[in-house]
Design an enzyme around this catalytic site. Structure first.
Site, PDB file in Angstrom:
ATOM      1  N   ASN A 144       0.848  -1.190   0.000  1.00 31.59           N
ATOM      2  CA  ASN A 144       0.000   0.000   0.000  1.00 31.59           C
ATOM      3  C   ASN A 144       0.889   1.247   0.000  1.00 31.59           C
ATOM      4  O   ASN A 144       1.427   1.632   1.027  1.00 31.59           O
ATOM      5  CB  ASN A 144      -0.924  -0.008   1.219  1.00 31.59           C
ATOM      6  CG  ASN A 144      -1.973   1.088   1.163  1.00 31.59           C
ATOM      7  OD1 ASN A 144      -1.922   1.960   0.305  1.00 31.59           O
ATOM      8  ND2 ASN A 144      -2.929   1.039   2.066  1.00 31.59           N
ATOM      9  N   ASN A 149      -6.147   6.285  -1.415  1.00 31.05           N
ATOM     10  CA  ASN A 149      -7.039   5.656  -2.391  1.00 31.05           C
ATOM     11  C   ASN A 149      -7.605   4.321  -1.910  1.00 31.05           C
ATOM     12  O   ASN A 149      -8.166   3.560  -2.708  1.00 31.05           O
ATOM     13  CB  ASN A 149      -6.319   5.479  -3.742  1.00 31.05           C
ATOM     14  CG  ASN A 149      -5.061   4.625  -3.620  1.00 31.05           C
ATOM     15  OD1 ASN A 149      -4.987   3.709  -2.809  1.00 31.05           O
ATOM     16  ND2 ASN A 149      -4.050   4.933  -4.442  1.00 31.05           N
ATOM     17  N   ASP A 150      -7.466   4.020  -0.617  1.00 28.23           N
ATOM     18  CA  ASP A 150      -7.928   2.728  -0.130  1.00 28.23           C
ATOM     19  C   ASP A 150      -9.426   2.536  -0.324  1.00 28.23           C
ATOM     20  O   ASP A 150      -9.898   1.439  -0.630  1.00 28.23           O
ATOM     21  CB  ASP A 150      -7.578   2.566   1.352  1.00 28.23           C
ATOM     22  CG  ASP A 150      -6.079   2.400   1.571  1.00 28.23           C
ATOM     23  OD1 ASP A 150      -5.350   2.307   0.574  1.00 28.23           O
ATOM     24  OD2 ASP A 150      -5.645   2.367   2.736  1.00 28.23           O
ATOM     25  N   GLY A 170      -5.985  -2.740   0.159  1.00 26.47           N
ATOM     26  CA  GLY A 170      -5.405  -1.417  -0.029  1.00 26.47           C
ATOM     27  C   GLY A 170      -4.122  -1.365  -0.815  1.00 26.47           C
ATOM     28  O   GLY A 170      -3.562  -0.278  -1.018  1.00 26.47           O
ATOM     29  N   ASP A 172      -1.651  -1.092  -3.942  1.00 26.54           N
ATOM     30  CA  ASP A 172      -1.871  -0.248  -5.116  1.00 26.54           C
ATOM     31  C   ASP A 172      -0.621  -0.171  -5.984  1.00 26.54           C
ATOM     32  O   ASP A 172       0.414  -0.781  -5.691  1.00 26.54           O
ATOM     33  CB  ASP A 172      -2.344   1.143  -4.687  1.00 26.54           C
ATOM     34  CG  ASP A 172      -1.439   1.803  -3.647  1.00 26.54           C
ATOM     35  OD1 ASP A 172      -0.219   1.522  -3.658  1.00 26.54           O
ATOM     36  OD2 ASP A 172      -1.949   2.586  -2.826  1.00 26.54           O
ATOM     37  N   ASP A 337      -6.511 -13.999 -20.162  1.00 27.88           N
ATOM     38  CA  ASP A 337      -7.257 -14.804 -19.205  1.00 27.88           C
ATOM     39  C   ASP A 337      -8.235 -15.746 -19.923  1.00 27.88           C
ATOM     40  O   ASP A 337      -8.764 -15.426 -20.980  1.00 27.88           O
ATOM     41  CB  ASP A 337      -8.024 -13.852 -18.279  1.00 27.88           C
ATOM     42  CG  ASP A 337      -8.802 -14.584 -17.205  1.00 27.88           C
ATOM     43  OD1 ASP A 337      -8.157 -15.220 -16.351  1.00 27.88           O
ATOM     44  OD2 ASP A 337     -10.046 -14.507 -17.217  1.00 27.88           O
ATOM     45  N   GLU A 366      -3.826 -17.968 -20.944  1.00 26.40           N
ATOM     46  CA  GLU A 366      -4.045 -18.912 -19.852  1.00 26.40           C
ATOM     47  C   GLU A 366      -4.742 -20.143 -20.410  1.00 26.40           C
ATOM     48  O   GLU A 366      -5.859 -20.069 -20.903  1.00 26.40           O
ATOM     49  CB  GLU A 366      -4.916 -18.275 -18.769  1.00 26.40           C
ATOM     50  CG  GLU A 366      -5.191 -19.247 -17.612  1.00 26.40           C
ATOM     51  CD  GLU A 366      -6.396 -18.854 -16.770  1.00 26.40           C
ATOM     52  OE1 GLU A 366      -6.450 -19.298 -15.612  1.00 26.40           O
ATOM     53  OE2 GLU A 366      -7.278 -18.136 -17.270  1.00 26.40           O
TER      54      GLU A 366
END
Length: 623
Positions: A144, A149-150, A170, A172, A337, A366
């Site tokens: 964090n 920006n949490d 949190g 980032d 993905d 993937e």
């Protein structure tokens, strides 16, 4: 990403429009801007605003080199698409579109054409190759760097609870940027982040695989500004960045679903229908059509609507977004993905569009499938089949599930233990270029490798040595180097925080003083091998030669005209002695072998003893 989202919500399908756009909302356009000088000269602009379809006339103010070729309207009056032809000679500047709604109103929409970005006069995009060492990070769980920006006002998920592995913690992009020095010292050359796009879902947003806005970087990660700053810092260090792509589905709160242009953008069923996850039907010569349809068109989960990539407007939206991200942020690679669940013809078109624009870009999908033919079906291969994939590489699940895992968890047998790793590698003949496949011990969906091998540090080191010496592109999951553990039951247990990434953490594993002796030992082991690999032509691009395992010992070599590396994997508990005359094809010019880890030197002209539970990596030396 098969286990990333466990919500069980009631299925609700409605063909009525669910409109969240108020009359006061400004006009929105996707892509948000574009560039001149692109090889692809055609551009689809998806315009969204209340009742935009009612515009009687859409015009483009004259602009040299740019032509408005057509307009497409949708069933939903809140959308229309503008089609442009942008000449290679067009200059950067601002386009002006006029939407004439009759005698009373003309709405203007400016649209920016930017110059393409370079770094030191060269393209920022370097691509990912077998010379790289990838480090996979789940941004919410690494560090964090900006507590401001949490939580973001207005987003549905307001959780912030590090004691619950299904809630946001949190972490980032700034936190990752703060630790680039740690990663570079470890020997990492490329960073792959789990998705960074906005996931404005009610819960389970930590993993990032349910997009709700393709053109917004999640503000809880720091937004586009933090992403630009991170990537610029990565590139300035000579490192690279990989973005995670999700084409198959979106989050159910995405505006394209809640306020869809028309229903043909998604796959629908009379009642909720999940994908079967049975990739086998795509290559099965005896497969029923309904099974193929359920595999490809069934939803991944109840909160992830399945996109209809056969819809040309949806397909253009997705392809242009991929190009936009590559150019906007300077991406070096894409991990794709749930590759097998996409419309494969669409994926070929998408891959081609990216590689035509950026030939140096690396794409790997993937392919969490079972069986080498299954995996190779989705990548460039040597089969003569109606479907031919143009995907350059895959995540090599076969060398994980049927390679290194059984090698270090099974006793030696005809097809067990190290023989299973050897046998899987013998099938590389199916690939056009197996060196483009990405190797790994674990990832965000799998149990931690340290737990898989029974928290046996010797076996973990063997796995790490194999990862950094075998063919392909090695990928390390965050925290493996500091003995992070747990089984993926549930998946949140393998997505815990990197200790030291948050102020006030009890220990800081980014620093030697915060690590235990065992953690420092493994960290040093990774760092030594990875940094040796940076300067080893044999390990980065050399050929592979392997020998049939005998008595629980598997020997392979990486070599080129400049260097030869010998790797001896003794998975048994006890020491083994090898008659080195068996390997003369590779050892003949050499008499000594120097360990990459501790620089000890051994004679290889006769017999060689290798301790139990060891992968001995040595550079061969002449007389």
């Amino acid at each position: 990403m098969k286990t990333c989202c466990k919500q069980q919500l009631l299925w609700f399908i409605s063909f009525l429009w669910v409109v969240h756009v108020s009359a006061q909302d400004s006009l929105q356009v996707y892509p948000s801007h574009w560039w001149v000088g692109m090889k692809q000269t055609k551009l689809q602009l998806l315009v969204r605003a209340p009742d935009i379809r009612s515009a009687r006339q859409v015009t483009l103010k004259p602009y040299a080199g740019v032509k408005l070729t057509s307009i497409h309207t949708y069933k939903n009056p809140n959308y229309l698409s503008i089609y442009l032809e942008i000449s290679r000679t067009a200059a950067p500047g601002k386009l002006i579109f006029n939407f004439n709604n009759g005698a009373t109103r003309v709405t203007q929409m400016p649209y920016t054409l930017k110059p393409r970005s370079t770094q030191n006069g060269k393209t920022r995009i370097q691509g990912i190759t077998s010379e790289d060492f990838i480090y996979l990070i789940m941004p919410d769980r690494f560090s964090n760097g900006d507590a401001n920006n949490d939580r973001i006002t207005g987003l549905r998920d307001q959780s912030l609870d590090r004691s619950d592995y299904f809630k946001r913690h949190g972490g980032d992009l700034k936190g990752i940027q703060n630790h680039l020095g740690y990663l570079q010292q470890l020997g990492v050359t490329a960073i792959w982040l789990n998705p960074v796009l906005l996931n404005d879902m009610p819960d389970r947003t930590e993993h990032g695989y349910a997009f709700t806005d393709h053109y917004t970087i999640d503000p809880r990660l720091g937004g586009a500004k933090a992403y630009h700053e991170l990537i610029d810092s990565i590139h300035k260090r000579g490192m690279k960045i990989i973005q995670d792509a999700v084409y198959n589905h979106i989050g159910i709160e995405h505006f394209l679903y809640r306020d869809m242009p028309d229903s043909s953008w998604f796959h629908w069923w009379p009642a909720y229908t999940n994908t079967t996850y049975k990739d086998q039907v795509l290559m099965d010569p005896y497969a029923a059509l309904i099974d193929k349809k359920r595999m490809s068109d069934g939803w991944f989960t109840q909160v992830m609507p399945d996109l209809n990539q056969g819809n040309p407007y949806a397909a253009s939206f997705l392809i242009q977004h991929a190009i936009w991200c590559t150019e906007e942020f300077g991406l070096d690679g894409w991990r794709i993905d749930t590759y097998a669940y996409n419309d494969l013809d669409f994926m070929n078109r998408c891959n081609k569009a990216l590689l035509d624009e950026y030939p140096q870009l690396h794409l790997f999908g993937e392919t969490w499938v079972h069986g080498i033919p299954n995996q190779s079906f989705f990548v460039r291969n040597r089969y003569n089949m109606p479907y031919k994939s143009n995907l350059p590489g895959v995540t090599d699940f076969q060398l994980n599930l049927y390679g290194i895992v059984p090698a270090l968890t099974q006793g030696f047998g005809w097809t067990e233990g190290v023989n299973r790793l050897y046998l899987t590698a013998t099938n590389d003949f199916v690939y056009t270029d197996a060196m483009k496949n990405v190797l790994f011990l674990d990832n965000h969906d799998l149990s931690r490798f340290f737990s898989i091998v029974g928290e046996d540090i010797a076996k973990l080191k063997m796995g790490l040595a194999w990862l950094l010496t075998f063919r392909g592109i090695p990928q390390l999951y965050y925290g493996t180097e500091i003995l992070m553990k747990n089984f993926a039951n549930p998946d949140g247990l393998v997505r815990l925080d990197f200790p030291g990434g948050w102020p006030g953490d009890a220990s800081n594993k980014f620093e030697p003083g915060g690590r235990t002796d065992a953690e420092n030992d493994v960290h040093h082991y990774v760092r030594t091998l990875a940094n040796f690999r940076k300067n080893s032509s044999a390990l980065k691009t050399g050929k592979l030669m392997q020998y049939v395992p005998e008595d629980g010992v598997y020997v392979y070599f990486r070599y080129d005209t400049q260097q030869t590396i010998m790797c001896i994997m003794n998975a048994a508990d006890q020491e083994k002695e090898l008659d080195m005359r068996r390997f003369e094809e590779r050892t003949k010019p050499f008499t000594k072998a120097r360990s990459v880890i501790d620089s000890t030197q051994k004679d290889i002209t006769n017999k060689l003893k290798v301790p139990g539970k060891t992968l001995w990596v040595a550079e061969l030396k002449p007389r």
